[in-house]
Design a protein around this motif. Structure first.
Motif, PDB file in Angstrom:
ATOM      1  N   LYS A   1       0.678  -1.072  -0.019  1.00  0.00           N
ATOM      2  CA  LYS A   1      -0.115  -0.005  -0.244  1.00  0.00           C
ATOM      3  C   LYS A   1       0.731   1.338   0.153  1.00  0.00           C
ATOM      4  O   LYS A   1       0.579   2.294  -0.634  1.00  0.00           O
ATOM      5  N   GLN A   2       2.082   1.267   0.718  1.00  0.00           N
ATOM      6  CA  GLN A   2       2.797   2.596   0.880  1.00  0.00           C
ATOM      7  C   GLN A   2       3.547   2.755  -0.346  1.00  0.00           C
ATOM      8  O   GLN A   2       3.745   3.757  -1.010  1.00  0.00           O
TER       9      GLN A   2
ATOM     10  N   LYS B   1       3.500   5.805  -2.861  1.00  0.00           N
ATOM     11  CA  LYS B   1       4.547   6.759  -3.246  1.00  0.00           C
ATOM     12  C   LYS B   1       4.787   6.601  -4.923  1.00  0.00           C
ATOM     13  O   LYS B   1       5.416   7.548  -5.477  1.00  0.00           O
TER      14      LYS B   1
END
Length: 348
Positions: A134-135, A139
């Motif tokens: 998810k991160q 990004k």
């Protein structure tokens, strides 16, 4: 539209009868455009996994594979010399990828969303739900952020539409194209897929003789569910164009808009969304405008832009365009309103 055999609709512990029933349910309950996107994305993902790891897709997919997919599709590969570049070159040669540039965030999001949907179809957890993935995706979206390009270079406002209509004379093809342009614009700016899927049964002429009104029923749209789309109305010249097309074509049932042969004979099959796109391009060219002046989406953006120019309330325009988001529809009004803003004339 039946799902292709490569669709991963195969949850564990289901009998063949239940699996066939589930496949049929997905086919009937999923819009055709989404099914086509699933097929394209599945072909893309399968080819990428085979080239990158020399393995078939796994269910559930490994976290490291999912992460590698995000990383490979979050950068420009033009100057790269690694495995990601080699894979991209092969996929371009196979027609699965357009270029080495970084794909748009929306493209990556759609392919990931399809991959997640395939996991749900198998009743499995997706690796993309992991915090690290998810991160990484967040990004990637920020790193690849770019200005949103309009779907049509220019809106087809009323003066432009009139130029296009002037190219439609008396042939069967001209009558059809006039009806397509009139309905596509005046009913709120219909998407080409919505125009192509219209059936004769979706058009009601019950009030035409008395009030000059034609009712249009869309089965579903991008923003409305099947059976929940409000009826739309056509008046004046647009209503007359549809009635004239129905009279000339003698269509009583089946697809409303169909191909016309070179001998001006009406065929039985429906027009495709791409055919609607080509008709718009053709009429632009006949009107003396550059072929890239607008796309079929210009009918939609042109309707909203003209509504803003004519001072129609945005809520009234949205009742026909069926925009779900006021903010999205407001973009067309903003472009008009800022030109009319007296603060732009302060220098004289």
């Amino acid at each position: 539209m039946k799902p292709v055999q490569t669709h991963p609709f195969s949850p564990p512990a289901l009998s063949k009868v239940d699996l066939d029933a589930l496949n049929d349910l997905y086919a009937r309950g999923t819009p055709e455009n989404t099914l086509r996107a699933y097929e394209r994305d599945l072909a893309y993902l399968t080819a990428w996994k085979r080239l990158r790891f020399n393995e078939p897709l796994a269910w559930p997919e490994r976290d490291e594979c999912a992460l590698r997919f995000v990383l490979d599709h979050s950068r420009d590969l033009s100057d790269a010399t690694d495995d990601a570049r080699a894979v991209a070159d092969v996929m371009i040669a196979q027609g699965l990828r357009r270029s080495l540039s970084c794909p748009a965030p929306s493209t990556l999001n759609r392919r990931v969303a399809s991959w997640q949907a395939f996991h749900r179809m198998k009743n499995l957890d997706s690796p993309f739900d992991a915090p690290l993935l998810k991160q990484a995706r967040a990004k990637a979206r920020r790193a690849a952020a770019r200005p949103t390009k309009p779907k049509s270079r220019n809106p087809i406002t009323r003066p432009i539409l009139e130029q296009m209509l002037d190219t439609c004379h008396g042939s069967m093809r001209d009558c059809r194209d006039r009806a397509i342009l009139m309905l596509g614009w005046a009913s709120g700016g219909r998407r080409r897929s919505e125009i192509a899927t219209l059936m004769a049964e979706d058009i009601s002429l019950k009030d035409f003789a008395k009030d000059g009104v034609v009712w249009v029923s869309l089965v579903q749209t991008k923003t409305t569910a099947r059976g929940a789309t409000p009826r739309l109305v056509l008046k004046g010249r647009a209503a007359q164009a549809i009635v004239h097309w129905i009279e000339v074509s003698r269509i009583e049932d089946g697809p409303l808009f169909r191909p016309v042969s070179k001998s001006d004979r009406l065929l039985k099959r429906r027009l495709t969304p791409d055919a609607i796109y080509q008709i718009v391009k053709h009429r632009l060219r006949l009107a003396g405008l550059p072929q890239d002046f607008a796309s079929a989406h210009g009918l939609r953006s042109g309707f909203l832009t003209q509504a803003a120019l004519d001072g129609a309330p945005i809520q009234a325009a949205m009742r026909l365009s069926l925009h779900r988001s006021v903010a999205q529809a407001q973009r067309y009004y903003d472009d008009v309103e800022i030109v009319e803003n007296p603060a732009t004339d302060l220098l004289g």
